[in-house]
Motif scaffolding. Structure first.
Motif, PDB file in Angstrom:
ATOM      1  N   TYR A  16      39.274  44.252   1.566  1.00 57.77           N
ATOM      2  CA  TYR A  16      40.667  44.012   1.939  1.00 57.77           C
ATOM      3  C   TYR A  16      41.344  45.360   2.119  1.00 57.77           C
ATOM      4  O   TYR A  16      41.157  46.260   1.308  1.00 57.77           O
ATOM      5  N   LEU A  18      44.499  47.400   1.723  1.00 59.48           N
ATOM      6  CA  LEU A  18      45.751  47.334   0.985  1.00 59.48           C
ATOM      7  C   LEU A  18      46.611  48.502   1.441  1.00 59.48           C
ATOM      8  O   LEU A  18      46.146  49.624   1.509  1.00 59.48           O
ATOM      9  N   LEU A  30      40.055  47.668  -0.769  1.00 56.86           N
ATOM     10  CA  LEU A  30      39.554  46.991  -1.962  1.00 56.86           C
ATOM     11  C   LEU A  30      38.258  46.287  -1.580  1.00 56.86           C
ATOM     12  O   LEU A  30      38.251  45.420  -0.715  1.00 56.86           O
ATOM     13  N   ALA A  32      36.162  43.614  -2.319  1.00 54.64           N
ATOM     14  CA  ALA A  32      36.293  42.401  -3.150  1.00 54.64           C
ATOM     15  C   ALA A  32      34.963  41.716  -3.401  1.00 54.64           C
ATOM     16  O   ALA A  32      34.778  41.071  -4.437  1.00 54.64           O
ATOM     17  N   GLU A  51      35.123  33.628 -12.839  1.00 53.76           N
ATOM     18  CA  GLU A  51      36.522  33.643 -13.254  1.00 53.76           C
ATOM     19  C   GLU A  51      37.428  34.075 -12.099  1.00 53.76           C
ATOM     20  O   GLU A  51      36.959  34.505 -11.050  1.00 53.76           O
ATOM     21  N   SER A  52      38.720  33.967 -12.329  1.00 51.56           N
ATOM     22  CA  SER A  52      39.699  34.303 -11.310  1.00 51.56           C
ATOM     23  C   SER A  52      39.508  35.748 -10.840  1.00 51.56           C
ATOM     24  O   SER A  52      39.361  36.656 -11.645  1.00 51.56           O
ATOM     25  N   GLY A  53      39.493  35.932  -9.527  1.00 47.65           N
ATOM     26  CA  GLY A  53      39.353  37.266  -8.964  1.00 47.65           C
ATOM     27  C   GLY A  53      37.920  37.714  -8.752  1.00 47.65           C
ATOM     28  O   GLY A  53      37.673  38.822  -8.276  1.00 47.65           O
ATOM     29  N   SER A  54      36.953  36.849  -9.069  1.00 47.32           N
ATOM     30  CA  SER A  54      35.552  37.252  -8.931  1.00 47.32           C
ATOM     31  C   SER A  54      35.081  37.245  -7.470  1.00 47.32           C
ATOM     32  O   SER A  54      33.998  37.733  -7.170  1.00 47.32           O
ATOM     33  N   GLY A  55      35.878  36.652  -6.582  1.00 45.27           N
ATOM     34  CA  GLY A  55      35.534  36.734  -5.160  1.00 45.27           C
ATOM     35  C   GLY A  55      35.053  35.438  -4.536  1.00 45.27           C
ATOM     36  O   GLY A  55      34.560  35.425  -3.405  1.00 45.27           O
ATOM     37  N   LYS A  56      35.242  34.311  -5.215  1.00 45.41           N
ATOM     38  CA  LYS A  56      34.728  33.028  -4.731  1.00 45.41           C
ATOM     39  C   LYS A  56      35.400  32.613  -3.415  1.00 45.41           C
ATOM     40  O   LYS A  56      34.729  32.268  -2.443  1.00 45.41           O
ATOM     41  N   THR A  57      36.729  32.626  -3.408  1.00 43.62           N
ATOM     42  CA  THR A  57      37.456  32.244  -2.197  1.00 43.62           C
ATOM     43  C   THR A  57      37.136  33.208  -1.059  1.00 43.62           C
ATOM     44  O   THR A  57      36.996  32.800   0.102  1.00 43.62           O
ATOM     45  N   THR A  58      37.003  34.478  -1.396  1.00 39.69           N
ATOM     46  CA  THR A  58      36.670  35.475  -0.382  1.00 39.69           C
ATOM     47  C   THR A  58      35.336  35.145   0.284  1.00 39.69           C
ATOM     48  O   THR A  58      35.215  35.183   1.515  1.00 39.69           O
ATOM     49  N   GLU A 180      37.769  24.764  -4.995  1.00 41.39           N
ATOM     50  CA  GLU A 180      38.402  24.136  -6.165  1.00 41.39           C
ATOM     51  C   GLU A 180      39.017  22.779  -5.808  1.00 41.39           C
ATOM     52  O   GLU A 180      40.194  22.533  -6.109  1.00 41.39           O
ATOM     53  N   ILE A 281      38.597  45.123 -10.293  1.00 40.58           N
ATOM     54  CA  ILE A 281      37.619  45.423  -9.246  1.00 40.58           C
ATOM     55  C   ILE A 281      38.045  46.578  -8.352  1.00 40.58           C
ATOM     56  O   ILE A 281      37.262  47.100  -7.584  1.00 40.58           O
TER      57      ILE A 281
HETATM   58  N1  LIG Z   1      44.498  38.795   1.091  1.00 38.36           N
HETATM   59  C1  LIG Z   1      44.140  39.649   0.132  1.00 38.36           C
HETATM   60  N2  LIG Z   1      44.531  40.943   0.157  1.00 38.36           N
HETATM   61  C2  LIG Z   1      44.175  41.803  -0.795  1.00 38.36           C
HETATM   62  N3  LIG Z   1      43.387  41.500  -1.857  1.00 38.36           N
HETATM   63  C3  LIG Z   1      42.969  40.222  -1.949  1.00 38.36           C
HETATM   64  C4  LIG Z   1      43.308  39.241  -0.968  1.00 38.36           C
HETATM   65  N4  LIG Z   1      42.750  38.060  -1.340  1.00 38.36           N
HETATM   66  C5  LIG Z   1      42.060  38.305  -2.477  1.00 38.36           C
HETATM   67  N5  LIG Z   1      42.196  39.596  -2.861  1.00 38.36           N
HETATM   68  C6  LIG Z   1      41.584  40.227  -4.032  1.00 38.36           C
HETATM   69  O1  LIG Z   1      40.170  40.089  -3.904  1.00 38.36           O
HETATM   70  C7  LIG Z   1      39.585  39.741  -5.150  1.00 38.36           C
HETATM   71  C8  LIG Z   1      38.849  38.429  -5.048  1.00 38.36           C
HETATM   72  O2  LIG Z   1      39.786  37.404  -4.810  1.00 38.36           O
HETATM   73  P1  LIG Z   1      39.387  35.887  -4.575  1.00 38.36           P
HETATM   74  O3  LIG Z   1      40.610  35.175  -4.201  1.00 38.36           O
HETATM   75  O4  LIG Z   1      38.226  35.822  -3.648  1.00 38.36           O
HETATM   76  O5  LIG Z   1      38.894  35.464  -6.035  1.00 38.36           O
HETATM   77  P2  LIG Z   1      38.594  34.013  -6.611  1.00 38.36           P
HETATM   78  O6  LIG Z   1      37.284  34.141  -7.314  1.00 38.36           O
HETATM   79  O7  LIG Z   1      38.703  33.001  -5.536  1.00 38.36           O
HETATM   80  O8  LIG Z   1      39.734  33.832  -7.687  1.00 38.36           O
HETATM   81  P3  LIG Z   1      40.560  32.497  -8.152  1.00 38.36           P
HETATM   82  O9  LIG Z   1      39.665  31.792  -9.139  1.00 38.36           O
HETATM   83  O10 LIG Z   1      41.778  33.046  -8.771  1.00 38.36           O
HETATM   84  O11 LIG Z   1      40.826  31.675  -6.922  1.00 38.36           O
HETATM   85  C9  LIG Z   1      40.730  39.723  -6.166  1.00 38.36           C
HETATM   86  O12 LIG Z   1      40.774  40.985  -6.794  1.00 38.36           O
HETATM   87  C10 LIG Z   1      41.951  39.520  -5.313  1.00 38.36           C
HETATM   88  O13 LIG Z   1      43.079  40.115  -5.917  1.00 38.36           O
END
Ligand SMILES: Nc1ncnc2c1ncn2[C@@H]1O[C@H](COP(=O)(O)OP(=O)(O)OP(=O)(O)O)[C@@H](O)[C@H]1O
Ligand SMILES: [Mg+2]
Length: 324
Positions: A16, A18, A30, A32, A51-58, A180, A281
């Protein structure tokens, strides 16, 4: 499963950009997600947990080609889609759909259910005859046909998620990224929606990338589970293997938070806690990213990042201290 995978991800890295505020607006990157590889087979569900922020949605959004890919390859149905653009990308999008966590925000409150479900058909120029298709889809997800004339607000959370699923099915996709999909639902409703997803998978041969932060949620739907930590996959194995023979200490810590039905086992089970804050991260620790929270950490873990290696033919983990 001997078929070719419907989806094959290798060495995926996602960055990403930033822009920090301030006078000089320095751009930072970043990282991710890094070095993520997995296959998903037709009719299979791969749980993606962390866990939250581990990168699943990414990872999920990258697979759907909604994010630029910094490194690595995404193969869908035998075709390299990593850098697909324009009309080809648009066509591809009809074959992959997403189901989101929050049906309250992902359904337009000013649209009737009929138009919500038919929207993907319209976008792809298939609106003709959509009335019938919508009615069938609504029935298929357990709603009545007259739901078409109502607005999202008149439905419960579980029903709204069914509407979201109907919409995702409209174009007959082969892959659904479910980010989710039941996390926002009452526990009593979760099992119903999970069962529906399983029925649909059987009937339509769907493949699911099923994202959750909780191992308990993915257990019954996933054929295999991948565990993510700080942008990496740290363990991947068939579901039962993950639950019965976890290898990575982080997986163990996740499992220790999963309640067991038998209270005796629950009490006897040592609650393994990974102490410390979640990793930043943007500034990850050297070596194994989990080492500051790991009871097994040695000097090597502090210096060298462990690769994801096969511990048995279908069970891989990234840990220096857990040989096969
Ligand atoms: N659009 C974005 N711009 C900048 N950083 C981002 C963006 N989306 C996600 N991140 C960062 O990338 C990392 C992974 O985020 P991601 O949303 O993939 O995690 P996640 O595992 O899906 O978390 P959650 O369980 O909270 O949904 C995190 O550090 C997040 O802050
Ligand atoms: Mg997420």
């Amino acid at each position: 499963m001997m078929q070719a995978p419907i989806l094959s991800v290798s060495g995926l890295a996602i960055d990403y950009e930033l822009s920090s505020g301030g006078l000089f607006r320095k751009r930072r990157t970043l990282n991710a997600v890094n070095d993520v590889s997995f296959d998903l087979f037709p009719g299979e569900t791969l749980g993606l947990v962390g866990e939250s922020g581990s990168g699943k949605t990414t990872v999920g959004r990258a697979v759907l080609r909604r994010l630029g890919v910094a490194q690595g390859k995404i193969i869908f149905d035998g075709k390299d889609i990593t850098h697909l653009r324009g009309e080809e990308l648009r066509r591809l999008r009809s074959r992959m759909q997403i189901v989101l966590q929050d049906p309250y925000t992902s359904l337009n409150p000013r649209m009737k259910v009929r138009d919500i479900v038919a929207e993907p058909l319209r976008v792809h120029g298939l609106a003709e005859g959509s009335e019938m298709v919508v009615a069938e889809l609504l029935e298929r997800v357990g709603l009545s046909r007259d739901a078409a004339d109502r607005y999202p607000h008149s439905f419960s959370g579980g029903q709204r998620q069914r509407i979201g699923i109907a919409r995702a099915l409209a174009l007959k996709p082969s892959l659904i990224v479910a980010d989710e999909p039941v996390s926002a639902l009452d526990v009593s409703v979760r099992a119903q929606v999970v069962n529906l997803l399983q029925d649909l998978q059987r009937d339509f041969g769907l493949s699911y990338l099923f994202i959750a932060h909780d191992l308990a949620v993915v257990r019954h739907i996933s054929h295999r589970v991948a565990i993510m930590y700080a942008g990496r996959i740290v363990e991947i194995a068939p579901s039962e293997e993950i639950y019965n023979r976890p290898i990575h200490p982080y997986t163990e810590s996740l499992l220790s938070a999963v309640p067991v039905a038998n209270p005796k086992i629950q009490r006897a089970r040592q609650r393994i806690i990974a102490p410390g804050e979640s990793v930043d991260i943007a500034d990850p620790p050297k070596g194994c990213r989990f080492h500051p929270r790991c009871a097994l950490a040695t000097q090597r873990c502090r210096e060298e990042e462990p690769p994801l290696l096969h511990k048995t033919p279908d069970h891989s983990a990234a840990c220096w201290n857990r040989p096969a």
